[in-house]
Write a protein that holds these residues in place. Structure first.
Motif, PDB file in Angstrom:
ATOM      1  N   THR A  33      43.383 -46.818 -58.894  1.00  0.00           N
ATOM      2  CA  THR A  33      42.220 -46.304 -58.149  1.00  0.00           C
ATOM      3  C   THR A  33      40.959 -46.391 -59.006  1.00  0.00           C
ATOM      4  O   THR A  33      40.095 -47.237 -58.754  1.00  0.00           O
ATOM      5  CB  THR A  33      42.480 -44.852 -57.710  1.00  0.00           C
ATOM      6  OG1 THR A  33      42.750 -44.057 -58.865  1.00  0.00           O
ATOM      7  CG2 THR A  33      43.624 -44.770 -56.717  1.00  0.00           C
ATOM      8  N   LEU A  62      42.287 -30.190 -61.379  1.00  0.00           N
ATOM      9  CA  LEU A  62      42.580 -31.585 -61.742  1.00  0.00           C
ATOM     10  C   LEU A  62      43.838 -32.075 -61.024  1.00  0.00           C
ATOM     11  O   LEU A  62      44.700 -31.279 -60.635  1.00  0.00           O
ATOM     12  CB  LEU A  62      42.826 -31.689 -63.254  1.00  0.00           C
ATOM     13  CG  LEU A  62      41.708 -31.176 -64.160  1.00  0.00           C
ATOM     14  CD1 LEU A  62      42.106 -31.409 -65.630  1.00  0.00           C
ATOM     15  CD2 LEU A  62      40.392 -31.858 -63.854  1.00  0.00           C
ATOM     16  N   LEU A 191      41.979 -34.141 -47.471  1.00  0.00           N
ATOM     17  CA  LEU A 191      40.802 -33.479 -48.043  1.00  0.00           C
ATOM     18  C   LEU A 191      39.809 -34.496 -48.583  1.00  0.00           C
ATOM     19  O   LEU A 191      38.614 -34.233 -48.639  1.00  0.00           O
ATOM     20  CB  LEU A 191      41.218 -32.549 -49.191  1.00  0.00           C
ATOM     21  CG  LEU A 191      42.314 -31.529 -48.887  1.00  0.00           C
ATOM     22  CD1 LEU A 191      42.612 -30.700 -50.124  1.00  0.00           C
ATOM     23  CD2 LEU A 191      41.895 -30.630 -47.736  1.00  0.00           C
TER      24      LEU A 191
HETATM   25  O1  TXA Z   1      42.484 -41.582 -57.964  1.00  0.00           O
HETATM   26  C1  TXA Z   1      42.360 -40.451 -58.441  1.00  0.00           C
HETATM   27  O2  TXA Z   1      42.719 -39.432 -57.822  1.00  0.00           O
HETATM   28  C2  TXA Z   1      41.733 -40.335 -59.828  1.00  0.00           C
HETATM   29  C3  TXA Z   1      42.648 -41.053 -60.836  1.00  0.00           C
HETATM   30  C4  TXA Z   1      42.239 -40.826 -62.255  1.00  0.00           C
HETATM   31  O3  TXA Z   1      43.971 -40.718 -60.596  1.00  0.00           O
HETATM   32  N1  TXA Z   1      41.479 -38.969 -60.165  1.00  0.00           N
HETATM   33  C5  TXA Z   1      40.507 -38.264 -59.559  1.00  0.00           C
HETATM   34  O4  TXA Z   1      40.367 -36.983 -60.006  1.00  0.00           O
HETATM   35  O5  TXA Z   1      39.789 -38.718 -58.691  1.00  0.00           O
HETATM   36  P1  TXA Z   1      39.077 -36.061 -59.737  1.00  0.00           P
HETATM   37  O6  TXA Z   1      39.257 -34.885 -60.595  1.00  0.00           O
HETATM   38  O7  TXA Z   1      37.850 -36.869 -59.965  1.00  0.00           O
HETATM   39  O8  TXA Z   1      39.210 -35.635 -58.239  1.00  0.00           O
HETATM   40  C6  TXA Z   1      40.215 -34.707 -57.870  1.00  0.00           C
HETATM   41  C7  TXA Z   1      39.918 -34.111 -56.524  1.00  0.00           C
HETATM   42  C8  TXA Z   1      38.803 -33.094 -56.601  1.00  0.00           C
HETATM   43  O9  TXA Z   1      37.993 -33.203 -55.440  1.00  0.00           O
HETATM   44  C9  TXA Z   1      39.562 -31.767 -56.624  1.00  0.00           C
HETATM   45  O10 TXA Z   1      38.802 -30.690 -56.112  1.00  0.00           O
HETATM   46  C10 TXA Z   1      40.748 -32.097 -55.743  1.00  0.00           C
HETATM   47  O11 TXA Z   1      41.093 -33.431 -56.063  1.00  0.00           O
HETATM   48  N2  TXA Z   1      41.897 -31.228 -56.052  1.00  0.00           N
HETATM   49  C11 TXA Z   1      42.621 -31.192 -57.196  1.00  0.00           C
HETATM   50  N3  TXA Z   1      43.556 -30.227 -57.132  1.00  0.00           N
HETATM   51  C12 TXA Z   1      43.450 -29.640 -55.919  1.00  0.00           C
HETATM   52  C13 TXA Z   1      44.110 -28.572 -55.254  1.00  0.00           C
HETATM   53  N4  TXA Z   1      45.092 -27.897 -55.835  1.00  0.00           N
HETATM   54  N5  TXA Z   1      43.704 -28.238 -53.997  1.00  0.00           N
HETATM   55  C14 TXA Z   1      42.705 -28.907 -53.404  1.00  0.00           C
HETATM   56  N6  TXA Z   1      42.018 -29.927 -53.985  1.00  0.00           N
HETATM   57  C15 TXA Z   1      42.377 -30.282 -55.229  1.00  0.00           C
END
Ligand code: TXA
Ligand code: MG
Length: 354
Positions: A33, A62, A191
């Motif tokens: 991604t 995360l 989401l």
């Molecule tokens: O493709 C991807 O998902 C990339 C690669 C590195 O794997 N990672 C990524 O992570 O995009 P980040 O931190 O930029 O986006 C994570 C999203 C955020 O919008 C966060 O709020 C949501 O996922 N998220 C994470 N844990 C969550 C949870 N327990 N409940 C709801 N949303 C969550």
């Protein structure tokens, strides 16, 4: 600190990255991604470093990356819906929000009772996780609010001198962050849109829906990440939508002619390049292949922004078809333009009241 770029084909270099993660450090690594900023997900102190380096709000959880379904089941309670989606799409660009187990520190999940779990399609990422033997927590490897990285070079632009290693696995093939779907409750809810589209998910789980807040600001966000600004270039970005690309081009050129002291860069589909003869352009893939647009959009925005570094400029970006993975691209562009949107289907580009 000197930042070394490590080829994913360099076994010794990869060994150093594994040791760094096991010692509680942070390493950038490729996925299919975008590039991620990874640390041992079981170690709160290591994960805190990610938040510090990225400048990320502590209430934004995360995603935890695993190399197998077995590793996923060690960190969360897999629901039936989750198992069905994993079978259909994993390894792949999908993150599943599920009830977390106690081994995941609160800093990872931002105190939520859930954790987002992802089994990446990238072999380099899975090998790294497998060699570490621990799940890896990783947000996209960009400074908070900035454009997500799809090349090792992009990570270096944001983190030079702040990370010991960036693993270079070449250009990310999907180019947009994973689809995030909450499967912890009754109704599976997307989401964040991504490479696995709602239509693809509904073929497996017909009851799945898109969260109404995914594109709006007026609903309490179910995913903390939704409330923050995202993907923003340094130069202002104007998104120009419409069903007719000739109208879009006419509108962009009219805006450019009205701001002679502002340097423009146009981000357009490759078929439309001829519409911008004489203007500075960056292409973002083909209208006929929305996957190519998804793959190149972040790199195109970074490139356009780079051209305007230190100048008074504006990026104009053509709208993308609102279908298939184009929906996920538009979700990013709506955020990147901070509300600067012109819809040429609403306003004729030839009128004076634009
Ligand atoms: O493709 C991807 O998902 C990339 C690669 C590195 O794997 N990672 C990524 O992570 O995009 P980040 O931190 O930029 O986006 C994570 C999203 C955020 O919008 C966060 O709020 C949501 O996922 N998220 C994470 N844990 C969550 C949870 N327990 N409940 C709801 N949303 C969550
Ligand atoms: Mg991100």
């Amino acid at each position: 600190m000197t930042t070394s770029i490590i080829s994913s084909c360099d076994p010794l270099g990869m060994e150093k990255c594994v040791s760094e993660i096991l010692a509680g450090g942070v390493v950038a690594f490729p996925t299919e991604t975008v590039y991620g900023l990874g640390a041992n997900a079981l170690c709160a102190e290591a994960v805190e470093k990610i938040f510090e380096k990225k400048g990320r709000a502590s209430d934004n959880p995360l995603i935890v990356h695993v190399d197998s379904v077995a590793m996923a089941s060690e960190i969360c309670y897999l629901s039936k819906d989750a198992a069905l989606l994993m079978e259909a799409f994993c390894p792949g660009p999908l993150s599943l929000v599920l009830k977390k187990k106690d081994c995941i520190p609160h800093v990872v999940s931002a105190n939520l009772p859930t954790v987002a779990v992802r089994l990446p399609g990238s072999e380099v990422a899975r090998n790294l996780i497998g060699r570490c033997g621990v799940p890896i927590a990783a947000p996209s490897a960009n400074k908070s609010g900035k454009i997500s990285p799809t090349l090792a070079q992009h990570v270096l632009e944001d983190f030079n001198g702040e990370l010991p290693f960036i693993i270079d696995g070449g250009a990310c093939t999907v180019g947009l962050e994973s689809t995030v779907i909450d499967v912890s409750g009754e109704i599976p809810t997307v989401l964040r849109q991504g490479g696995i589209t709602l239509e693809m998910i509904q073929k497996i789980l017909p009851k799945a829906k898109l969260h109404s807040g995914a594109l709006k600001n007026d609903v309490t966000p179910p995913s903390p990440g939704m409330k923050y600004s995202h993907y923003c270039p340094t130069a202002p970005l104007t998104l120009v939508l419409g069903s007719d690309y000739n109208n879009i081009a006419a509108c962009i050129k009219q805006h450019i002619s009205r701001a002679p002291d502002t340097q423009p860069v146009v981000v357009c589909h490759q078929e439309n390049l001829q519409n911008y003869d004489g203007f500075d352009t960056v292409t973002m893939g083909s209208r006929e292949d929305l996957r190519s647009v998804a793959q190149s959009i972040f790199a195109a925005l970074r490139k356009a922004d780079g051209k305007l570094f230190g100048k008074k400029g504006t990026i104009y970006c053509e709208g993308v078809e609102n279908a298939d993975v184009g929906c996920a691209v538009l979700e990013r562009l709506f955020k990147a333009c901070s509300g600067n949107i012109i819809d040429t289907d609403d306003v004729s580009p030839m009128t004076d009241n634009l």
